[in-house]
Write an enzyme that holds these catalytic residues in place. Structure first.
Site, PDB file in Angstrom:
ATOM      1  N   PRO A  17       0.853  -1.197   0.000  1.00 42.32           N
ATOM      2  CA  PRO A  17       0.000   0.000   0.000  1.00 42.32           C
ATOM      3  C   PRO A  17       0.884   1.241   0.000  1.00 42.32           C
ATOM      4  CG  PRO A  17       0.030  -1.022   2.185  1.00 42.32           C
ATOM      5  CD  PRO A  17       0.788  -1.936   1.270  1.00 42.32           C
ATOM      6  N   MET A  19       0.622   5.499  -0.220  1.00 35.83           N
ATOM      7  CA  MET A  19      -0.217   6.692  -0.242  1.00 35.83           C
ATOM      8  C   MET A  19       0.030   7.509  -1.508  1.00 35.83           C
ATOM      9  SD  MET A  19      -2.191   6.726   2.382  1.00 35.83           S
ATOM     10  CE  MET A  19      -2.728   8.429   2.489  1.00 35.83           C
ATOM     11  N   GLN A  70      -6.016  -1.662   3.271  1.00 36.67           N
ATOM     12  CA  GLN A  70      -5.239  -1.271   4.444  1.00 36.67           C
ATOM     13  C   GLN A  70      -5.966  -0.174   5.209  1.00 36.67           C
ATOM     14  OE1 GLN A  70      -1.423   1.072   4.711  1.00 36.67           O
ATOM     15  NE2 GLN A  70      -0.633  -0.856   5.518  1.00 36.67           N
ATOM     16  N   CYS A 100       3.615   2.997   8.926  1.00 35.52           N
ATOM     17  CA  CYS A 100       3.831   4.310   8.311  1.00 35.52           C
ATOM     18  C   CYS A 100       4.440   5.287   9.312  1.00 35.52           C
ATOM     19  CB  CYS A 100       2.517   4.860   7.770  1.00 35.52           C
ATOM     20  SG  CYS A 100       2.702   6.461   6.971  1.00 35.52           S
ATOM     21  N   LYS A 142       0.836  -4.830   8.967  1.00 35.89           N
ATOM     22  CA  LYS A 142       2.080  -4.407   8.322  1.00 35.89           C
ATOM     23  C   LYS A 142       2.845  -3.540   9.305  1.00 35.89           C
ATOM     24  CE  LYS A 142       4.076  -2.659   4.026  1.00 35.89           C
ATOM     25  NZ  LYS A 142       5.038  -1.678   4.518  1.00 35.89           N
ATOM     26  N   HIS A 174       8.375  -4.656   7.073  1.00 30.48           N
ATOM     27  CA  HIS A 174       9.374  -3.825   6.399  1.00 30.48           C
ATOM     28  C   HIS A 174      10.647  -3.946   7.228  1.00 30.48           C
ATOM     29  CE1 HIS A 174      10.292   0.226   4.239  1.00 30.48           C
ATOM     30  NE2 HIS A 174      11.402  -0.441   4.501  1.00 30.48           N
ATOM     31  N   ASN A 214       9.386  -7.166   3.285  1.00 34.28           N
ATOM     32  CA  ASN A 214       9.184  -5.932   2.532  1.00 34.28           C
ATOM     33  C   ASN A 214      10.395  -5.032   2.774  1.00 34.28           C
ATOM     34  OD1 ASN A 214       7.413  -2.918   3.193  1.00 34.28           O
ATOM     35  ND2 ASN A 214       7.806  -3.685   1.151  1.00 34.28           N
ATOM     36  N   GLY A 215      10.739  -4.250   1.750  1.00 33.11           N
ATOM     37  CA  GLY A 215      11.832  -3.288   1.905  1.00 33.11           C
ATOM     38  C   GLY A 215      13.051  -3.644   1.077  1.00 33.11           C
ATOM     39  N   GLY A 216      13.436  -2.764   0.156  1.00 30.15           N
ATOM     40  CA  GLY A 216      14.687  -2.920  -0.574  1.00 30.15           C
ATOM     41  C   GLY A 216      14.694  -3.965  -1.667  1.00 30.15           C
TER      42      GLY A 216
END
Length: 337
Positions: A17, A19, A70, A100, A142, A174, A214-216
């Site tokens: 997700p 924004m 989400q 977030c 998440k 993440h 998640n991430g990278g």
């Protein structure tokens, strides 16, 4: 709308997700790019759903399924109410945002700051699940590996214990800390170091939870290395800026034949015909497609045309997309010759 039973959803590849990015037009495009991926909406606050225009906030094309919603919030009662409203829209999963790092999110007491309140997150998840379970729709979370000075070993374990006890069996992590004091949301996406090993240890400690990394993940090699260790991989900015990485990963995971850029563009042109006829600005659609020819001959032409020319061509529907893809494919043919 019909709800998707969780047993029928393959979550090995998902798009995060984001924004202002993963709106309904973006998701329609991403579904063409990655037919097998689980897609997520932008974060929508529980208050917005309860008091706002639900069709605008939750409405989507059936082609986007499987699609997860989400939610943002920290009031269990409101989150449960928003989840009940969402059940009428056929979402495959309801995800709680505990990752977030933006100031706006913190001031509303949701997002990554909730990692400091695992008992509250557990209460929120229980309240949401009390509604969604009857529809066979799971509640997921998440999160980050920690925030600020939180110990990412004991803190993340305690957080995961809390949500697991609340019945959560899907966790998207993440693999960075979120520094709520001192770093901007943009900096939080790059500066805290990635720690895939920490998330892998979490997998070992919680075998009953499907943990997604998640991430990278910006290259196929990274995805290939991570795939065996996690229940799934979630891509964010790479999926948006270089979308054709998704079919590359999907081919590795599922063996599905990657769609061609030209076919994706043709389908989006047809979609644009319909939407612009309903007064949707063409640029609202094409702005999500700028990365389709990334790394290809014609990429600059594609970005300029769909990024700039689209602002003045809404009356033409999808014709601009058709013209541009023809020009880009011609450039590619010249190169091959």
């Amino acid at each position: 709308m019909t709800n998707h039973n969780r047993q029928h959803i393959d979550r090995r590849l998902s798009v995060a997700p984001m924004m202002d990015w993963t709106d309904r037009h973006c998701r329609f495009f991403l579904r063409l790019v990655a037919p097998d991926a689980l897609l997520f909406t932008e974060m929508v606050t529980a208050d917005a759903i309860i008091h706002g225009d639900c069709e605008r906030l939750l409405g989507h094309d059936l082609a986007e399924h499987p699609l997860a919603l989400q939610l943002g919030g920290s009031d269990p009662e409101k989150l449960a109410k928003a989840s009940r409203i969402a059940m009428d829209y056929g979402f495959a999963e309801i995800n709680l945002n505990v990752g977030c790092p933006s100031d706006r999110v913190q001031s509303g007491r949701f997002g990554a700051c909730l990692m400091a309140e695992p008992a509250l997150v557990a209460e929120c998840c229980s309240a949401m699940a009390s509604v969604t379970t009857a529809f066979d729709v799971p509640v997921s979370v998440k999160c980050r590996i920690g925030i600020d000075d939180m110990d990412s070993e004991t803190g993340l374990d305690a957080f995961t214990h809390a949500v697991a006890d609340a019945g959560v069996t899907l966790l998207y992590v993440h693999a960075r800390k979120a520094w709520l004091k001192g770093l901007s949301p943009k900096e939080n996406r790059d500066i805290p170091p990635l720690d895939y090993a920490r998330v892998k240890r979490l997998v070992g400690a919680f075998p009953a939870i499907d943990i997604h990394i998640n991430g990278g993940i910006v290259a196929l090699d990274t995805a290939r290395e991570l795939a065996p260790d996690f229940a799934g991989m979630m891509l964010g900015r790479a999926a948006y800026k270089t979308p054709m990485i998704l079919p590359q990963i999907a081919y590795e995971l599922y063996g599905t034949k990657p769609p061609s850029r030209a076919d994706i563009a043709a389908s989006m042109a047809d979609y644009a015909d319909i939407k612009t006829a309903a007064d949707v600005p063409l640029h609202a659609i094409t702005r999500h497609m700028l990365g389709l020819y990334n790394g290809q001959r014609g990429a600059k032409l594609w970005r300029r045309s769909l990024g700039e020319d689209a602002r003045s061509r809404s009356a033409d529907g999808g014709q601009l997309i058709r013209e541009t893809v023809t020009a880009c494919e011609a450039l590619a043919t010249q190169l091959a010759a």
